[in-house]
Design an enzyme around this catalytic site. Structure first.
Site, mmCIF file in Angstrom:
data_model
loop_
_atom_site.group_PDB
_atom_site.id
_atom_site.type_symbol
_atom_site.label_atom_id
_atom_site.label_comp_id
_atom_site.label_asym_id
_atom_site.label_seq_id
_atom_site.Cartn_x
_atom_site.Cartn_y
_atom_site.Cartn_z
ATOM 1 C CB SER A 22 35.873 44.497 37.416
ATOM 2 O OG SER A 22 37.237 45.178 37.549
ATOM 3 C CD GLU A 32 35.889 49.175 38.179
ATOM 4 O OE1 GLU A 32 35.705 48.210 38.674
ATOM 5 O OE2 GLU A 32 35.039 49.602 38.640
ATOM 6 C CG ASN A 33 39.889 43.487 35.352
ATOM 7 O OD1 ASN A 33 38.861 42.474 35.875
ATOM 8 N ND2 ASN A 33 40.700 43.871 37.020
ATOM 9 C CG ASP A 85 42.211 38.822 42.853
ATOM 10 O OD1 ASP A 85 42.573 39.025 42.375
ATOM 11 O OD2 ASP A 85 42.046 39.415 44.188
HETATM 12 C C1 FPP Z 1 41.463 38.226 38.957
HETATM 13 O O1 FPP Z 1 43.095 37.624 39.259
HETATM 14 C C2 FPP Z 1 41.106 37.765 37.620
HETATM 15 C C3 FPP Z 1 40.799 37.718 36.568
HETATM 16 C C4 FPP Z 1 40.887 39.628 36.453
HETATM 17 C C5 FPP Z 1 40.824 37.162 35.420
HETATM 18 C C6 FPP Z 1 39.174 36.367 35.534
HETATM 19 C C7 FPP Z 1 39.256 35.437 34.246
HETATM 20 C C8 FPP Z 1 39.775 33.578 34.324
HETATM 21 C C9 FPP Z 1 39.385 33.209 35.974
HETATM 22 C C10 FPP Z 1 40.090 33.412 33.446
HETATM 23 C C11 FPP Z 1 38.549 33.666 32.683
HETATM 24 C C12 FPP Z 1 37.405 33.732 33.079
HETATM 25 C C13 FPP Z 1 36.884 32.420 31.346
HETATM 26 C C14 FPP Z 1 35.035 33.056 32.869
HETATM 27 C C15 FPP Z 1 36.788 32.021 30.654
HETATM 28 P P1 FPP Z 1 44.500 38.660 39.498
HETATM 29 O O2 FPP Z 1 44.818 38.949 37.893
HETATM 30 O O3 FPP Z 1 43.670 40.053 39.470
HETATM 31 O O4 FPP Z 1 45.430 38.407 40.414
HETATM 32 P P2 FPP Z 1 46.580 38.925 41.240
HETATM 33 O O5 FPP Z 1 45.694 39.764 42.312
HETATM 34 O O6 FPP Z 1 47.105 37.534 41.758
HETATM 35 O O7 FPP Z 1 46.980 39.831 39.798
#
Ligand code: FPP
Length: 247
Positions: A65, A67-68, A20
């Site tokens: 997720s 929810e994403n 996150d």
């Molecule tokens: C949460 O951060 C992160 C995600 C929803 C996506 C995770 C994806 C990656 C790490 C890159 C791609 C994955 C792979 C396996 C290659 P956020 O966007 O919720 O951050 P914030 O809470 O600061 O807005």
């Protein structure tokens, strides 16, 4: 092998990570959220590499997720493209380094092009044995439980099981992680104190480690810190510490 001060015999078998903070990382630098996710991919590579080098057997990464899907269309599309190119670029390394890929979650919702490369990588790497990397994509812990309940109920209805046969191990075997031991350690970056519908059934006695570090800044050094902290913990599984010390 450099164990960085870690005790080999007390390494977690299964590490799960809620990655996150990509968005905040980007905002702090005046960049787009997608640039944050892109930078997060580099942290994924480093984490997989160190896990494998240390001999950790299973690494679960909460990448997207259920929810994403509700995020802005551009961000979802960008994340899917990033995932696709990550899977394409990593195929060779996965084979070279003995990485087995698995995926959990509602894969049907993923774009066809992502599903195709995901399935190819899963198929190609299925006999690799150095480490199993489990990508949670379109995953929801509650969905996993609902699907498990339906599955077992259907089998009871069809006469495959009697009600008294339903116990913890049978339920566990029907979850998406049925063949994988529960995580020993769950890391969450960016300081949020919640599970966000990741593993629910799987973490009754998992050690939690929450760091304020934003995911793109989560370095190998920080991962080692988390593992050192894990090794300082006493896992009691409901017993007293005297019982644990007596063995
Ligand atoms: C949460 O951060 C992160 C995600 C929803 C996506 C995770 C994806 C990656 C790490 C890159 C791609 C994955 C792979 C396996 C290659 P956020 O966007 O919720 O951050 P914030 O809470 O600061 O807005």
């Amino acid at each position: 092998m450099n164990l960085h001060g870690l005790e080999k015999s007390r390494l977690p078998t299964h590490v799960a990570i809620i990655m996150d903070g990509n968005g905040r990382w980007a905002r702090l630098r005046g960049k787009s959220r997608l640039e944050g996710h892109r930078e997060g991919t580099a942290a994924v590579r480093a984490t997989v590499e160190l896990s494998r080098d240390l001999g950790i057997r299973y690494l679960s990464l909460y990448a997207f997720s259920s929810e994403n899907w509700n995020r802005p269309h551009d961000e979802v599309e960008g994340l899917m493209a990033l995932l696709e190119s990550y899977l394409e670029c990593e195929r060779e390394r996965m084979m070279r380094e003995g990485i087995r890929l698995m995926a959990i979650g509602d894969r049907k919702r993923l774009p066809v092009s992502v599903r195709r490369v995901l399935d190819q990588n899963i198929d190609l790497t299925r006999h690799n044995t150095a480490i199993t990397v489990i990508l949670a994509l379109s995953y929801s812990g509650r969905d996993d439980i609902v699907r498990t309940v339906r599955d077992i109920a259907r089998k009871v209805k069809e006469g495959e099981y009697d009600l008294p046969e339903i116990d913890e191990s049978l339920v566990a075997a029907h979850t998406e992680t049925g063949c994988i031991p529960d995580p020993d350690l769950l890391i969450r970056t960016s300081g949020e104190m919640r599970i966000s519908n990741f593993f629910l059934w799987q973490i009754p006695y998992t050690e939690l480690y929450i760091t304020p570090t934003l995911w793109p800044d989560f370095s190998k050094r920080q991962y080692i810190e988390a593992l050192l902290e894990f090794q300082r913990r006493q896992r009691r599984f409901g017993k007293t510490d005297e019982q644990i010390l007596r063995g």
